[in-house]
Each structure stands twice: as C-alpha cells, then as structure tokens.
Design an enzyme around this catalytic site. Structure first.
Site, PDB file in Angstrom:
ATOM      1  N   ASN A 112       0.797  -1.240   0.000  1.00  5.30           N
ATOM      2  CA  ASN A 112       0.000   0.000   0.000  1.00  5.30           C
ATOM      3  C   ASN A 112       0.830   1.292   0.000  1.00  5.30           C
ATOM      4  O   ASN A 112       0.380   2.308  -0.536  1.00  5.30           O
ATOM      5  CB  ASN A 112      -1.029  -0.015   1.130  1.00  5.30           C
ATOM      6  CG  ASN A 112      -0.419  -0.231   2.484  1.00  5.30           C
ATOM      7  OD1 ASN A 112       0.558  -0.965   2.618  1.00  5.30           O
ATOM      8  ND2 ASN A 112      -0.952   0.418   3.486  1.00  5.30           N
ATOM      9  N   GLY A 185       2.410  -6.313   7.072  1.00  8.17           N
ATOM     10  CA  GLY A 185       1.283  -6.914   6.357  1.00  8.17           C
ATOM     11  C   GLY A 185       0.141  -7.227   7.292  1.00  8.17           C
ATOM     12  O   GLY A 185       0.007  -6.609   8.357  1.00  8.17           O
ATOM     13  N   SER A 186      -0.641  -8.209   6.917  1.00  5.08           N
ATOM     14  CA  SER A 186      -1.861  -8.500   7.680  1.00  5.08           C
ATOM     15  C   SER A 186      -1.560  -9.374   8.904  1.00  5.08           C
ATOM     16  O   SER A 186      -0.571 -10.125   8.906  1.00  5.08           O
ATOM     17  CB  SER A 186      -2.844  -9.236   6.768  1.00  5.08           C
ATOM     18  OG  SER A 186      -2.241 -10.432   6.317  1.00  5.08           O
ATOM     19  N   GLU A 207       4.722  -5.623  11.780  1.00  2.00           N
ATOM     20  CA  GLU A 207       3.963  -4.370  11.620  1.00  2.00           C
ATOM     21  C   GLU A 207       2.647  -4.757  10.951  1.00  2.00           C
ATOM     22  O   GLU A 207       2.592  -4.945   9.737  1.00  2.00           O
ATOM     23  CB  GLU A 207       4.746  -3.381  10.744  1.00  2.00           C
ATOM     24  CG  GLU A 207       6.069  -2.919  11.342  1.00  2.00           C
ATOM     25  CD  GLU A 207       5.891  -1.899  12.463  1.00  2.00           C
ATOM     26  OE1 GLU A 207       4.809  -1.277  12.539  1.00  2.00           O
ATOM     27  OE2 GLU A 207       6.821  -1.734  13.266  1.00  2.00           O
ATOM     28  N   CYS A 241      -2.495   1.707   6.516  1.00  2.00           N
ATOM     29  CA  CYS A 241      -2.669   0.855   7.707  1.00  2.00           C
ATOM     30  C   CYS A 241      -3.121   1.657   8.912  1.00  2.00           C
ATOM     31  O   CYS A 241      -3.829   1.151   9.768  1.00  2.00           O
ATOM     32  CB  CYS A 241      -1.376   0.121   8.013  1.00  2.00           C
ATOM     33  SG  CYS A 241       0.020   1.223   8.217  1.00  2.00           S
ATOM     34  N   GLU A 329     -10.844  -5.191   8.907  1.00  2.00           N
ATOM     35  CA  GLU A 329     -10.172  -3.929   8.589  1.00  2.00           C
ATOM     36  C   GLU A 329     -10.635  -3.495   7.197  1.00  2.00           C
ATOM     37  O   GLU A 329     -10.636  -4.300   6.258  1.00  2.00           O
ATOM     38  CB  GLU A 329      -8.656  -4.150   8.593  1.00  2.00           C
ATOM     39  CG  GLU A 329      -7.861  -2.907   8.286  1.00  2.00           C
ATOM     40  CD  GLU A 329      -6.352  -3.182   8.233  1.00  2.00           C
ATOM     41  OE1 GLU A 329      -5.936  -4.314   8.518  1.00  2.00           O
ATOM     42  OE2 GLU A 329      -5.616  -2.245   7.906  1.00  2.00           O
TER      43      GLU A 329
HETATM   44  P1  NAD Z   1      -0.406  -9.408   3.296  1.00  2.00           P
HETATM   45  O1  NAD Z   1      -0.251  -9.914   4.689  1.00  2.00           O
HETATM   46  O2  NAD Z   1      -1.366 -10.085   2.407  1.00  2.00           O
HETATM   47  O3  NAD Z   1       1.012  -9.433   2.533  1.00  2.00           O
HETATM   48  C1  NAD Z   1       2.195  -8.915   3.069  1.00  2.00           C
HETATM   49  C2  NAD Z   1       3.388  -9.686   2.546  1.00  2.00           C
HETATM   50  O4  NAD Z   1       3.279 -11.045   2.910  1.00  2.00           O
HETATM   51  C3  NAD Z   1       3.561  -9.662   1.040  1.00  2.00           C
HETATM   52  O5  NAD Z   1       4.923  -9.399   0.739  1.00  2.00           O
HETATM   53  C4  NAD Z   1       3.152 -11.042   0.586  1.00  2.00           C
HETATM   54  O6  NAD Z   1       3.871 -11.499  -0.528  1.00  2.00           O
HETATM   55  C5  NAD Z   1       3.458 -11.911   1.782  1.00  2.00           C
HETATM   56  N1  NAD Z   1       2.534 -13.030   1.925  1.00  2.00           N
HETATM   57  C6  NAD Z   1       1.206 -13.043   1.638  1.00  2.00           C
HETATM   58  N2  NAD Z   1       0.666 -14.241   1.925  1.00  2.00           N
HETATM   59  C7  NAD Z   1       1.666 -15.007   2.412  1.00  2.00           C
HETATM   60  C8  NAD Z   1       1.755 -16.353   2.886  1.00  2.00           C
HETATM   61  N3  NAD Z   1       0.692 -17.160   2.926  1.00  2.00           N
HETATM   62  N4  NAD Z   1       2.961 -16.820   3.300  1.00  2.00           N
HETATM   63  C9  NAD Z   1       4.041 -16.016   3.262  1.00  2.00           C
HETATM   64  N5  NAD Z   1       4.019 -14.750   2.821  1.00  2.00           N
HETATM   65  C10 NAD Z   1       2.862 -14.243   2.394  1.00  2.00           C
HETATM   66  O7  NAD Z   1      -0.749  -7.859   3.476  1.00  2.00           O
HETATM   67  P2  NAD Z   1      -1.075  -6.776   2.377  1.00  2.00           P
HETATM   68  O8  NAD Z   1      -2.375  -7.093   1.715  1.00  2.00           O
HETATM   69  O9  NAD Z   1       0.098  -6.518   1.528  1.00  2.00           O
HETATM   70  O10 NAD Z   1      -1.294  -5.475   3.293  1.00  2.00           O
HETATM   71  C11 NAD Z   1      -2.477  -5.237   3.984  1.00  2.00           C
HETATM   72  C12 NAD Z   1      -2.331  -5.451   5.465  1.00  2.00           C
HETATM   73  O11 NAD Z   1      -1.096  -4.961   5.925  1.00  2.00           O
HETATM   74  C13 NAD Z   1      -3.369  -4.695   6.265  1.00  2.00           C
HETATM   75  O12 NAD Z   1      -3.788  -5.480   7.356  1.00  2.00           O
HETATM   76  C14 NAD Z   1      -2.636  -3.476   6.751  1.00  2.00           C
HETATM   77  O13 NAD Z   1      -3.162  -2.868   7.891  1.00  2.00           O
HETATM   78  C15 NAD Z   1      -1.291  -4.052   7.018  1.00  2.00           C
HETATM   79  N6  NAD Z   1      -0.279  -3.025   6.967  1.00  2.00           N
HETATM   80  C16 NAD Z   1       0.365  -2.687   8.106  1.00  2.00           C
HETATM   81  C17 NAD Z   1       1.300  -1.672   8.075  1.00  2.00           C
HETATM   82  C18 NAD Z   1       2.049  -1.257   9.308  1.00  2.00           C
HETATM   83  O14 NAD Z   1       2.980  -0.478   9.169  1.00  2.00           O
HETATM   84  N7  NAD Z   1       1.709  -1.735  10.482  1.00  2.00           N
HETATM   85  C19 NAD Z   1       1.566  -1.009   6.895  1.00  2.00           C
HETATM   86  C20 NAD Z   1       0.862  -1.386   5.753  1.00  2.00           C
HETATM   87  C21 NAD Z   1      -0.038  -2.393   5.791  1.00  2.00           C
END
Ligand code: NAD
Length: 453
Positions: A112, A185-186, A207, A241, A329
C-alpha cells in the site's frame, strides 16, 4: 534462497558492514539511487494504482529521505558504546553496552505504500550494520520490479538483495535461517511469519493492521477535525494501515459532523473523477470493498467503478459494531460512522475488539482525552490529527497485540535491528574473596551490604 542467505552470511562475517564509514556510504548511495531514479519510481507506482507524484513524494519518498538524513546525522551517537555504572558487588570493574548488528535480515514489505514500507526498515537495518534480503509485495508488481532493478543493479547482492515473488517465494525464504525478520502486512500472514521464525528462534518485528478508531467528542473543533480526518481517511483511497478505520462521534454533533464531512470531501476533490484519486490496488479488493457498502446505510458516495478500480469516498451512517463493515479492517475509502452518548460505552466497545494499530482523539476536553489514552491500548496515534504521527521519526512506530510487535523509525528502527551486548570488564588489580569458599556469616553480611539489601 539458501544460496542467497548463505552468501550474505559469509559477507556479514567479513565484518565490513559493521564499519560506520561503510554504513554511512551505503546510506548515501541508497539516497542517491532513489533521487536519481525518481522518474522510474513515479512511473511504476502510477502503473500499480495511479498514485500521483505529489502523494508519492509526500507519503513515501520524503519519509525515506528524512529517514536516511536522520540516520546519517545520528548514526555515530546511536552506534556508540555506552558506559553504564558498575555496582559495588563487581568492584573494581567498568561496564558498557556495545550495539552490534544482528546479521542477515529479511524485510517483507506490503503493497500500500510500497516504497516506504519496504525501504524504511531496510534503511534502519543498514544503519545498524546488517545485510538485508528484501521481499517487496508482489501485489504492487511494478513497484516491486523497480525496487528489484534499482537495488540489484546498484548494490552488492551479498549486502542488499531484492527477491521478488509471492507466497511460494516468501515461504521458501521463510524456511531459511535469518537473524531478524521484519514483516509488514496483515495479522493473518503475520502469524505465518511468526511461526516460521520460531523454528530458528529468529527475532521478529511484525507491523500489522487492524481497525483504528477516531473519537470525535462533543467539544472538539469540528471544522478542523473534519478537515484533518478527511485527509487521513481518503489519502491513498483509504489504503493506509493507520487510516482512521471508523468514527465514534458524540450523538449531539453527529448531524453537523456528517454535513461538514460531505462538503469537505467535495472541497478536497477526493472524487472518483479526479485523476489524482488513487485506485484500489486490484479487482479482488474492489469486490471485497463493494461488499462492505450497505446501500441502506450510505449517507454519501457509494459509487464503484469496477473497470477503473475506483471507489468514491463513502460515508456509512447508523452503523453498529454488528454491521459487516465492522467485522474486518476496511483498508479502502469507506468510513462507517457510529454515534455514542456515553464515552465510557464507546471505549468499552473498542476494548471488546483486538488492540488497534492507531487511535485518534479529536477533542478539546483534557479529561476525555486522558481517559481514552489510559483505557485503550493501541500502537500509536494522534490527538486532534490523523496519520501524522508516522511523520515524526522521534516517535517509535508499531503496533501492540493483534496490530503487531516491535517498532521502528528513527532510533527505534536502529534498535530494532541491533543487539545490545552487555560487558562487564573486570580489573585485575584486586580480587575480593567474598564469593569464594569457605563461606561464612561475615562474608554473607558483606555481600548484603554491598548489594544494599
Ligand atoms: P499481506 O499480509 O497479504 O502481505 C504482506 C506480505 O506477505 C507480502 O509481501 C506477501 O507477498 C506476503 N505473503 C502473503 N501471503 C503469504 C503467505 N501465505 N505466506 C508467506 N508470505 C505471504 O498484506 P497486504 O495485503 O500486503 O497489506 C495489507 C495489510 O497490511 C493490512 O492489514 C494493513 O493494515 C497491514 N499493513 C500494516 C502496516 C504497518 O505499518 N503496520 C503497513 C501497511 C499495511
């Protein structure tokens, strides 16, 4: 993957990355690489989700540049060996703490804010003297490719290496042994990362996300509140996020608040027709977000242009915690508004849910502000503003509980990628015999006295 990790480990073991001169020169090189390729960075992010140059600079590149500046300016201070006092029991000796890099780190980014979320942890890891394998999110494919190009063409792969890919590649990476994993990520994927790290006892920073509330109390400065809230919510089409996920507004000002909200959205041109309005990242998210818009509760917006992947800023009214939009979310331009009569009840409702990443309090009432700050646990936030706490590098940034663990930015980032090695350096001049055999009542009394017990 194993080869990449092992060659980085070999390189780390040469100790070159530990030299301050090396760290500073590599940080400068990263700055120069980004600055001289800004055009490429803008083009890639526009292809991914039509993010404008202005927004990209303000919410991504500016933060990276200021992180680098901050690290260059403070590195000597952060990396300095710190003398601490020595207790009587250890007399005569000196004590100190040596900050040392952890080793080979893995940084997994989210899509994002692809540049900022992927490279800010890398800057912190470099400042701390580590090597880094970087895995940007495959969901923002163009920004992932441009980061791979710029890093892999300009840096020694034994030091910094971008590995592109999705679940398959990330799973393979997570099978390797790292000295630190930094994941953005999530919460769902955060758990996968945490489990994988546990196999090697690798420390992690997670994070994550969650539903961040914005409280709007009866006596706030409503005009200012709405202006700041609208920007914080609809920036990046809500794909932030720490965006305010939903609003808790006092019943007595709800109508006035909603009216101001609508006019502010229009004034700020957060509109589906504005070519600077960011797209939703992919079709899957357009479908997911559309499913969160309950047409019976739309008070403004609600228009979805699936082919353009845009969603009009949408306000939902008369929302309760039971509505579908409150079950996950949002991560998009939909703002549910829940009204409350007693602040206590609103706080209790928030506390029935996982700890949020952020919380915002728009108020002029000190008592109410302090009550919220004391009674709700959340990652970080702002009073009378939204999102902007991320822009102060002196504030450690991170979640708590379901929204994450650990923090970064500024010195907190340096600490996240550093081990603090504690050393007691004993003098050979004298040796007190208290701890040695034969033990006696008198020795025990002296020990107690030395320890102040
Ligand atoms: P996501 O968890 O789907 O993906 C994040 C990363 O994980 C990506 O690089 C992806 O390739 C990898 N990934 C995805 N599925 C995986 C799996 N099964 N096994 C291993 N790796 C995997 O998250 P997203 O859709 O990219 O981002 C959205 C989420 O991230 C939201 O919940 C948001 O709040 C959070 N977020 C948090 C912050 C923060 O700074 N705290 C910042 C941005 C986004």
């Amino acid at each position: 993957m194993n080869h990449i990790v092992e060659t980085q480990r070999k390189y780390f073991n040469t100790h070159e990355t530990k030299e301050l001169k090396f760290r500073l020169s590599q940080l400068a090189k990263l700055e120069e690489t980004l600055k001289s390729n800004e055009k490429l960075l803008y083009e890639a992010i526009y292809k991914d989700f039509k993010k404008s140059e202005f927004d990209t600079f303000v919410s991504e590149l500016a933060l990276l540049y200021s992180d680098i500046k901050d690290a260059k300016r403070n590195l000597r201070k952060w990396a300095r060996v710190k003398r601490v006092g020595t207790n009587m029991l250890n007399f005569p000796a000196k004590s100190y703490i040596i900050p040392e890099p952890l080793g080979v780190c893995l940084v997994i980014g989210a899509w994002n804010y692809p540049y900022q979320l992927t490279l800010a942890p890398v800057i912190a890891a470099m400042a701390a003297g580590n090597t880094v394998i970087i895995k940007p999110s495959e969901i923002a494919a163009n920004t992932s490719a441009v980061m791979a190009k710029l890093i892999n063409e300009n840096f020694n792969p034994n030091y910094l290496k971008v590995v592109e890919g999705g679940i398959l590649e990330t799973t393979e990476l997570l099978n390797q042994k790292f000295d630190k994993i930094f994941f953005t990520g999530s919460p769902q994927v955060g758990k996968i990362v945490y489990q994988a790290a546990a196999k090697h006892l690798t420390p992690v920073t997670l994070e994550l996300g969650g539903k961040s509330p914005a409280f709007i109390t009866e006596d706030c400065n409503l005009k200012m509140t709405v202006k700041r809230l609208v920007w914080a919510k609809f920036l990046n089409a809500g794909q932030t996020c720490i965006a305010p996920d939903y609003v808790l507004v006092h019943k007595n000002i709800e109508d006035q608040f909603l009216e101001l909200l609508k006019s502010e959205i229009e004034k700020e041109q957060f509109s589906i027709d504005n070519k600077n309005y960011t797209q939703i990242i992919n079709d899957r998210n357009v479908t997911r977000l559309s499913g969160l818009i309950d047409s019976n509760k739309v008070c403004y917006g609600g228009v979805v242009n699936a082919s353009e992947r845009t969603i009009q800023p949408t306000i939902l009214q008369n929302i309760t915690f039971q509505d579908k939009v409150m079950q996950e979310e949002i991560f998009g331009p939909i703002l549910p508004v829940i009204s409350y009569e007693k602040l206590e009840d609103a706080i209790n409702k928030v506390n029935e849910h996982p700890k949020p990443l952020a919380c915002y309090v728009f108020t002029n009432n000190k008592l109410q502000k302090n009550k919220i700050l004391k009674e709700i646990s959340f990652g970080g936030g702002a009073i009378n503003d939204g999102v902007m706490h991320i822009a102060n590098s002196k504030l450690p940034f991170g979640g708590v509980g379901n929204s994450g663990m650990g923090s970064y930015h500024g010195e907190a980032g340096f600490r996240t990628f550093t081990h603090y090695k504690s050393i007691l350096e004993k003098s050979n001049l004298i040796e007190l015999s208290l701890k040695y055999y034969p033990h006696s009542e008198g020795k025990l009394n002296w020990i107690k006295r030395f320890m102040g017990l």
